[in-house]
Design a protein around this motif. Structure first.
Motif, mmCIF file in Angstrom:
data_model
loop_
_atom_site.group_PDB
_atom_site.id
_atom_site.type_symbol
_atom_site.label_atom_id
_atom_site.label_comp_id
_atom_site.label_asym_id
_atom_site.label_seq_id
_atom_site.Cartn_x
_atom_site.Cartn_y
_atom_site.Cartn_z
ATOM 1 N N UNK A 1 94.768 -26.985 -32.434
ATOM 2 C CA UNK A 1 93.700 -27.925 -32.084
ATOM 3 C C UNK A 1 94.134 -28.857 -30.961
ATOM 4 N N UNK A 2 95.386 -29.310 -30.993
ATOM 5 C CA UNK A 2 95.898 -30.158 -29.919
ATOM 6 C C UNK A 2 95.919 -29.405 -28.592
ATOM 7 N N UNK A 3 96.326 -28.157 -28.643
ATOM 8 C CA UNK A 3 96.363 -27.334 -27.437
ATOM 9 C C UNK A 3 94.956 -27.097 -26.893
ATOM 10 N N UNK A 4 93.996 -26.919 -27.795
ATOM 11 C CA UNK A 4 92.606 -26.712 -27.402
ATOM 12 C C UNK A 4 92.057 -27.954 -26.703
ATOM 13 N N UNK A 5 92.341 -29.121 -27.259
ATOM 14 C CA UNK A 5 91.881 -30.370 -26.644
ATOM 15 C C UNK A 5 92.496 -30.538 -25.259
ATOM 16 N N UNK A 6 93.787 -30.243 -25.136
ATOM 17 C CA UNK A 6 94.461 -30.369 -23.846
ATOM 18 C C UNK A 6 93.869 -29.402 -22.812
ATOM 19 N N UNK A 7 93.566 -28.188 -23.243
ATOM 20 C CA UNK A 7 92.991 -27.203 -22.322
ATOM 21 C C UNK A 7 91.586 -27.615 -21.881
ATOM 22 N N UNK A 8 90.814 -28.186 -22.795
ATOM 23 C CA UNK A 8 89.468 -28.635 -22.435
ATOM 24 C C UNK A 8 89.521 -29.808 -21.468
ATOM 25 N N UNK A 9 90.499 -30.701 -21.648
ATOM 26 C CA UNK A 9 90.673 -31.810 -20.700
ATOM 27 C C UNK A 9 91.056 -31.288 -19.325
ATOM 28 N N UNK A 10 91.954 -30.299 -19.307
ATOM 29 C CA UNK A 10 92.362 -29.703 -18.038
ATOM 30 C C UNK A 10 91.174 -29.045 -17.344
ATOM 31 N N UNK A 11 90.339 -28.347 -18.108
ATOM 32 C CA UNK A 11 89.155 -27.707 -17.535
ATOM 33 C C UNK A 11 88.210 -28.746 -16.944
ATOM 34 N N UNK A 12 88.027 -29.860 -17.658
ATOM 35 C CA UNK A 12 87.170 -30.928 -17.151
ATOM 36 C C UNK A 12 87.715 -31.461 -15.818
ATOM 37 N N UNK A 13 89.024 -31.702 -15.773
ATOM 38 C CA UNK A 13 89.627 -32.217 -14.543
ATOM 39 C C UNK A 13 89.509 -31.217 -13.391
#
Length: 69
Positions: free
Chosen positions: A19-31
């Motif tokens: 879940x932490x990795x998923x949140x980090x990947x979604x933040x990266x995608x947003x950026x």
């Protein structure tokens, strides 16, 4: 080959780590999308790669959830 190693690494992680990795990947995608909109992104193929990684993480999470049932 490189993708298989990444997926095997994901399968070894716990649900909280995934879940932490998923949140980090979604933040990266947003950026990345934000940079693309402002014409600051040089490597646009990174967006596609991050989207696929998000899908891989979600697949592993659902596989673990189905295995528990």
């Amino acid at each position: 080959m490189k993708i298989n190693v990444y997926v095997e690494d994901l399968k070894k992680k716990s649900a909280a780590e995934l879940n932490n990795e998923l949140v980090a990947a979604k933040k990266e995608l947003f950026n990345l999308r934000f940079q693309n909109a402002t014409n600051q992104l040089d490597n646009t193929s990174r967006i596609k790669e991050v989207r696929r990684n998000i899908a891989r993480i979600q697949t592993v999470i659902s596989e673990k959830a189905n295995a528990e049932q």
